[in-house]
Design a protein around this motif. Structure first.
Motif, mmCIF file in Angstrom:
data_model
loop_
_atom_site.group_PDB
_atom_site.id
_atom_site.type_symbol
_atom_site.label_atom_id
_atom_site.label_comp_id
_atom_site.label_asym_id
_atom_site.label_seq_id
_atom_site.Cartn_x
_atom_site.Cartn_y
_atom_site.Cartn_z
ATOM 1 N N ARG A 150 -5.147 2.604 11.094
ATOM 2 C CA ARG A 150 -4.491 1.310 10.857
ATOM 3 C C ARG A 150 -3.427 1.064 11.926
ATOM 4 N NH1 ARG A 150 -4.251 0.962 5.877
ATOM 5 N NH2 ARG A 150 -5.903 2.507 5.813
ATOM 6 N N ASN A 151 -2.964 -0.171 11.979
ATOM 7 C CA ASN A 151 -1.918 -0.569 12.902
ATOM 8 C C ASN A 151 -0.552 -0.285 12.278
ATOM 9 O OD1 ASN A 151 -0.662 -1.747 15.136
ATOM 10 N ND2 ASN A 151 -0.737 -3.797 14.278
ATOM 11 N N ALA A 152 0.428 0.087 13.099
ATOM 12 C CA ALA A 152 1.770 0.336 12.591
ATOM 13 C C ALA A 152 2.786 0.094 13.693
ATOM 14 C CB ALA A 152 1.899 1.760 12.062
ATOM 15 N N ALA A 167 5.439 2.968 8.612
ATOM 16 C CA ALA A 167 5.077 1.776 7.847
ATOM 17 C C ALA A 167 3.963 1.045 8.576
ATOM 18 C CB ALA A 167 6.285 0.863 7.658
ATOM 19 N N SER A 168 2.825 0.903 7.917
ATOM 20 C CA SER A 168 1.711 0.194 8.537
ATOM 21 C C SER A 168 1.946 -1.300 8.463
ATOM 22 C CB SER A 168 0.384 0.563 7.863
ATOM 23 O OG SER A 168 0.323 0.019 6.559
ATOM 24 N N LYS A 169 1.223 -2.021 9.298
ATOM 25 C CA LYS A 169 1.396 -3.473 9.404
ATOM 26 C C LYS A 169 0.065 -4.132 9.076
ATOM 27 C CE LYS A 169 2.721 -6.944 12.844
ATOM 28 N NZ LYS A 169 3.103 -7.127 14.250
ATOM 29 N N SER A 170 0.075 -5.002 8.074
ATOM 30 C CA SER A 170 -1.162 -5.628 7.643
ATOM 31 C C SER A 170 -0.898 -7.061 7.235
ATOM 32 C CB SER A 170 -1.766 -4.855 6.463
ATOM 33 O OG SER A 170 -2.857 -5.548 5.898
ATOM 34 N N GLU A 171 -1.872 -7.935 7.514
ATOM 35 C CA GLU A 171 -1.747 -9.326 7.102
ATOM 36 C C GLU A 171 -1.869 -9.461 5.585
ATOM 37 O OE1 GLU A 171 -4.640 -11.506 9.293
ATOM 38 O OE2 GLU A 171 -4.000 -10.674 11.211
ATOM 39 N N ASP A 172 -2.454 -8.471 4.937
ATOM 40 C CA ASP A 172 -2.622 -8.514 3.489
ATOM 41 C C ASP A 172 -1.541 -7.687 2.799
ATOM 42 O OD1 ASP A 172 -5.001 -10.068 3.701
ATOM 43 O OD2 ASP A 172 -6.071 -8.242 4.262
ATOM 44 N N LYS A 173 -1.581 -6.372 2.963
ATOM 45 C CA LYS A 173 -0.587 -5.513 2.330
ATOM 46 C C LYS A 173 -0.423 -4.241 3.145
ATOM 47 C CE LYS A 173 -0.480 -5.234 -2.119
ATOM 48 N NZ LYS A 173 -0.856 -4.893 -3.532
ATOM 49 N N GLY A 174 0.773 -4.048 3.680
ATOM 50 C CA GLY A 174 1.058 -2.839 4.429
ATOM 51 C C GLY A 174 1.417 -1.701 3.494
ATOM 52 N N VAL A 194 2.522 6.260 0.202
ATOM 53 C CA VAL A 194 3.380 6.491 -0.963
ATOM 54 C C VAL A 194 3.924 5.203 -1.565
ATOM 55 C CG1 VAL A 194 4.057 8.813 -0.231
ATOM 56 C CG2 VAL A 194 5.418 6.844 0.527
ATOM 57 N N ALA A 195 3.777 4.078 -0.869
ATOM 58 C CA ALA A 195 4.283 2.809 -1.404
ATOM 59 C C ALA A 195 3.636 1.648 -0.659
ATOM 60 C CB ALA A 195 5.809 2.719 -1.260
#
Length: 335
Positions: A150-152, A167-174, A194-195
């Motif tokens: 994934r992207n982070a 912390a990952s970066k997502s257009e939906d939910k990181g 973990v979150a």
């Protein structure tokens, strides 16, 4: 990461409702500064030095090389450039954090195609005791995610436990990913979710480790840190509007949050850490937990005066995402 000229349009639209936040400086404590070094065109991470008062470590996003820069906040000038050896060719360096072991951790964790690389890297080297251009041999750690690539853009080292979080970066939910208790250079380090998090571009722990502040393009929030994860909905921070909002760190004394962005001669904006009940900011003392700004909704993509321009920000988000999808860089090969 590069955000193309569409962000300039967004900035012009939002500026009337956020100019006050961008100009905000604390009445006391660390103040903001402008990065003067023309070599630093894509400052994508910030970390406050603990042994050099007023100095902040930063790096370019990509297309620079294995370099980390020390910038003096009193002048905005670079006072040291560290060249890393033993790490191959960095691909997409996005974050930097200082651990309790006195070492700097550099996150080569970006992946703009969201899974084009099955591993990323973290580099580690001791913070130099003398500020001068120097070459150091760094350790390189391979990172994989338990639930796939994934992207982070955010890497945070806890200032007490020394544990590394991404912390990952997502257009939906990181998501917030926890690394192993100790990183190993002999094999992959598996990071586990973990979150859940919103769209995050950087994060930082308070100096005592009691709070985690996260920022995105249109928001910043501070969460209590308990049992190895952020707790609750967090508290909204009056972050400045920055067209390429990429970095955040606490000042060494914990009294101030420093917000940075990409671009030539980019400005680092100082925002006082305010007690939860309001009032004047106070520097952190040993054994105390710095508080954050007034509470707000957890899912709100805005902070401080951004809430006044919610409709504009919604349009801005669409434009940013469109620009990113159209102009994402092609991945470069492994080193």
């Amino acid at each position: 990461m590069r955000l193309l000229p569409l962000t300039a349009v967004i900035a012009l639209a939002v500026l009337p409702c956020s100019a006050a936040a961008a100009a905000q400086t604390p009445a006391s404590g660390p103040s903001g500064f402008t990065i003067a070094d023309p070599r630093i065109k894509e400052s994508s991470g910030l970390a406050a030095s603990r042994i050099h008062p007023g100095v902040y470590w930063t790096h370019n996003d990509s297309d620079d090389g294995p370099y980390v820069y020390a910038v003096d906040s009193a002048t905005g000038r670079t006072v040291a450039r560290v060249t890393l050896t033993g790490v191959g060719t960095p691909r997409d360096v996005e974050a930097i954090s200082l651990g309790p072991d006195g070492q700097l951790y550099v996150g080569d964790i970006g992946d703009n195609l969201n899974g084009s690389w099955d591993h990323v890297w973290v580099y580690r080297f001791p913070e130099p005791k003398q500020l001068a251009d120097v070459t150091v041999k760094a350790e390189q750690f391979t990172v994989k995610y338990a639930d796939g690539a994934r992207n982070a853009e955010a890497l945070m080292v806890h200032p007490v436990t020394g544990r590394v979080y991404i912390a990952s970066k997502s257009e939906d939910k990181g998501g917030l990913y926890e690394g192993p208790e100790k990183l190993s250079a002999s094999g992959p380090n598996v990071f586990r979710r973990v979150a859940d998090l919103p769209w995050v571009t950087d994060g930082a722990f308070s100096p005592d480790g009691g709070r985690l502040t996260l920022r995105g393009y249109f928001f910043a929030r501070t969460y209590p840190w308990k049992d190895g994860k952020p707790e609750g909905e967090g508290e909204r921070v009056d972050a400045p509007w920055q067209g390429q909002a990429e970095s955040v760190t606490y000042a060494a004394d914990g009294s101030t949050l420093m917000f940075g962005s990409e671009g030539e001669s980019s400005r680092v904006v100082a925002v006082p850490v305010k007690p939860a009940s309001g009032g004047s900011p106070t520097p952190a003392k040993p054994g105390t937990t710095p508080a954050a700004g007034a509470p707000g909704p957890a899912d709100e993509q805005g902070g401080g005066s951004f809430t006044k321009g919610a409709a504009v920000l919604a349009v801005g988000t669409v434009l940013v995402l469109g620009a990113k999808r159209l102009f994402r860089r092609r991945p470069r090969g492994d080193s």
